[in-house]
Design an enzyme around this catalytic site. Structure first.
Site, PDB file in Angstrom:
ATOM      1  N   LYS A 147      73.537  68.740 -11.274  1.00  0.00           N
ATOM      2  CA  LYS A 147      74.632  68.367 -10.378  1.00  0.00           C
ATOM      3  C   LYS A 147      75.956  68.292 -11.141  1.00  0.00           C
ATOM      4  O   LYS A 147      76.948  68.915 -10.743  1.00  0.00           O
ATOM      5  CB  LYS A 147      74.345  67.025  -9.714  1.00  0.00           C
ATOM      6  CG  LYS A 147      75.522  66.476  -8.907  1.00  0.00           C
ATOM      7  CD  LYS A 147      75.275  65.041  -8.498  1.00  0.00           C
ATOM      8  CE  LYS A 147      76.591  64.340  -8.220  1.00  0.00           C
ATOM      9  NZ  LYS A 147      76.421  62.909  -7.968  1.00  0.00           N
ATOM     10  N   ASP A 178      74.851  66.353  -4.009  1.00  0.00           N
ATOM     11  CA  ASP A 178      75.003  64.896  -4.106  1.00  0.00           C
ATOM     12  C   ASP A 178      74.319  64.298  -2.877  1.00  0.00           C
ATOM     13  O   ASP A 178      73.627  64.994  -2.130  1.00  0.00           O
ATOM     14  CB  ASP A 178      76.478  64.493  -4.205  1.00  0.00           C
ATOM     15  CG  ASP A 178      77.220  64.657  -2.889  1.00  0.00           C
ATOM     16  OD1 ASP A 178      76.722  65.384  -1.998  1.00  0.00           O
ATOM     17  OD2 ASP A 178      78.293  64.058  -2.738  1.00  0.00           O
TER      18      ASP A 178
END
Length: 242
Positions: A123, A142
């Site tokens: 991420k 997310d």
């Protein structure tokens, strides 16, 4: 993931582009190092709070060497209000020491290199590569992106890496970067974790609303938590690479 999700993604992309054509990263930064630090700080913390902290932090620490050589307790104090500050400070300092020793103080524009850094998972690496370097290495997943993707039926996975793989198969690669930014904006404006504004949402007509409480289309699937959590459970999450 063939069939309906493949057809639905076209509608999703059209709505997102229309609603949020200029969506961009909410974190303030001027270079890849600042974005890397800000993204590490954003774990279990709002972007607004991170931006408040980095306003002074980036004036004090301008290079990887600055982070690498400062006393750890001083760095902890500087970022304390972002939460889980001891773990974040340690990751930032260890990360910057590696940047100094191995990469000349620069943030490498490579997924393989970035994910070897302390506190950096796919991420964070995707955020840095996509936003700072314009490299479409993957999809930033997310809590907003994960939640919306599940509700839209684009994935049945719960693990962020597996969700990302599903989205990478559905979303054209040239849309990976804006798709993430727009999904996050959509999650904040319409598809919130609690009490989503379905009646106002431009995706209402085709969204299956999977897992949305009170929806006649719900399957009982639970969306991932977006809260910060408490106690040992939250602390455990904070130690994971993001």
């Amino acid at each position: 993931m063939a069939g309906r999700p493949t057809q639905r993604i076209r509608q999703v992309l059209e709505v997102l582009e229309k609603e949020f054509p200029d969506a961009s990263c909410s974190l303030n930064f001027t270079n890849p190092l600042e974005l890397l630090v800000a993204t590490i700080l954003s774990a279990q913390c709002t972007d607004e709070r991170v931006n408040q902290v980095t306003k002074d932090l980036f004036k004090k620490y301008r290079t990887a060497r600055d982070y690498a050589t400062v006393p750890l307790n001083e760095l902890e104090k500087d970022i304390q209000s972002t939460g889980f500050y001891r773990n974040k400070a340690r990751n930032i300092q260890e990360c910057c020491r590696i940047l100094e020793d191995k990469y000349g103080g620069k943030v490498p524009p490579s997924m393989d290199d970035l994910v070897t850094l302390p506190g950096v998972g796919r991420k964070t690496a995707n955020v840095v590569l996509g936003t700072a370097y314009g490299i479409s290495s993957g999809v930033v997943v997310d809590t907003h992106v994960a939640r919306i993707s599940q509700r839209l039926g684009l994935t049945t996975e719960k693990d962020p890496d597996k969700i990302e793989q599903d989205l990478m198969r559905l979303v054209p690669q040239d849309q990976w970067i804006p798709f993430s930014h727009r999904m996050i904006k959509h999650g904040r404006k319409y598809c919130t974790a609690k009490k989503p504004r379905c009646s106002e949402c431009p995706m209402n007509s085709f969204c299956p609303k999977i897992g949305v409480e009170g929806s006649t289309k719900t399957t009982g699937q639970k969306a991932p938590s977006t809260g910060s959590g408490k106690g040992k459970r939250a602390t455990s999450r904070s130690r994971r690479k993001t």
